[in-house]
Scaffold this motif. Sequence first.
Motif, mmCIF file in Angstrom:
data_model
loop_
_atom_site.group_PDB
_atom_site.id
_atom_site.type_symbol
_atom_site.label_atom_id
_atom_site.label_comp_id
_atom_site.label_asym_id
_atom_site.label_seq_id
_atom_site.Cartn_x
_atom_site.Cartn_y
_atom_site.Cartn_z
ATOM 1 N N PHE A 91 41.937 41.845 41.043
ATOM 2 C CA PHE A 91 42.468 43.227 40.824
ATOM 3 C C PHE A 91 44.051 43.262 41.051
ATOM 4 O O PHE A 91 44.702 42.489 42.039
ATOM 5 N N GLY A 92 44.537 43.891 40.386
ATOM 6 C CA GLY A 92 46.363 44.145 40.486
ATOM 7 C C GLY A 92 46.912 42.772 39.677
ATOM 8 O O GLY A 92 47.991 42.802 39.299
ATOM 9 N N ARG A 93 45.924 41.832 39.090
ATOM 10 C CA ARG A 93 46.538 40.615 38.639
ATOM 11 C C ARG A 93 46.033 40.203 37.238
ATOM 12 O O ARG A 93 46.242 39.212 36.715
ATOM 13 N N ASP A 94 45.051 41.012 36.893
ATOM 14 C CA ASP A 94 44.342 41.278 35.722
ATOM 15 C C ASP A 94 44.134 42.257 35.003
ATOM 16 O O ASP A 94 43.217 42.988 35.464
ATOM 17 N N ASP A 95 44.815 42.584 34.059
ATOM 18 C CA ASP A 95 44.683 44.036 33.417
ATOM 19 C C ASP A 95 43.300 44.403 32.803
ATOM 20 O O ASP A 95 42.881 45.287 32.680
ATOM 21 N N MET A 135 40.816 45.141 35.280
ATOM 22 C CA MET A 135 41.136 46.423 35.769
ATOM 23 C C MET A 135 40.364 47.497 34.895
ATOM 24 O O MET A 135 39.603 48.453 34.893
ATOM 25 N N ASP A 177 41.576 39.843 49.206
ATOM 26 C CA ASP A 177 42.424 40.799 48.502
ATOM 27 C C ASP A 177 41.536 41.874 47.710
ATOM 28 O O ASP A 177 41.682 42.824 47.654
ATOM 29 N N ASP A 178 40.603 41.021 46.965
ATOM 30 C CA ASP A 178 39.558 41.891 46.211
ATOM 31 C C ASP A 178 38.685 42.691 47.264
ATOM 32 O O ASP A 178 38.177 43.948 46.808
ATOM 33 N N TYR A 187 40.980 45.627 48.300
ATOM 34 C CA TYR A 187 41.182 46.562 47.131
ATOM 35 C C TYR A 187 39.865 47.686 47.013
ATOM 36 O O TYR A 187 39.769 48.667 46.807
ATOM 37 N N ARG A 198 39.435 51.771 48.039
ATOM 38 C CA ARG A 198 39.029 52.633 46.868
ATOM 39 C C ARG A 198 37.483 53.180 47.091
ATOM 40 O O ARG A 198 36.890 53.887 45.960
#
Length: 210
Positions: free
Chosen positions: A153-157, A160, A186-187, A190, A194
């Motif tokens: 997440f945040g590194r792969d559009d 997302m 990190d994942d 994330y 949320r």
Amino acid sequence: MEFYGQPIFRLSALADPAVGYELKLYQQPSQQGLLSVEQLERVLVAAHRQVPDKVSVISFDLAYEQLVDLRCQAMLTKFQRQSSVQLIPELIEGHSSPIRGLAVVKATGALFDAGMVVWIDNVGAEDRLPGLVEALTPYVAGYRFSLQGAAGFGRDDDLMDRFSFWQNKAEAAHKQFDVTDVESLDDVIYLQERQACELIQGPYFSLNYS
């Protein structure tokens, strides 16, 4: 043939013991292929004997060829009636599977009518057709989204976009949404921030939990 159980946790209670395990199967190269009904039953019996008492879920992959097999359906429903653990077949689609469309929907409906809980696995895969997922949705309890091979997440559009698409689909259909193949902290952070799913699993937890 060997198997191990990958732990499944509630995202809201990661410090608690695993609520279930997904069976991961390994076969000798000379024996690769789908498990027979008898082999799958032996694996389920062995797993049922080994999981901790407080575990409530055992999930496992179920290919379309196995799903439409009436003997397999009968074995699973009989096993479920005799078990205190919830069995959850995860529907997977092999690239070479000859089983398509209506046959898959009809067989999933038969399991649903028999009281089985079914998930659709890997809804974010490129070859997972949204139309078939829509047709299966009335007969399944949830979707499982895989992070395998994703940058994170945040590194792969693309990740997302696909994640948001299927998360929204699950919410609109009032289905459970779970995330698998998590490989990094990190994942996990994330998803926690949320409250993005209910259950979570993957290599990260296999390495960090006993």
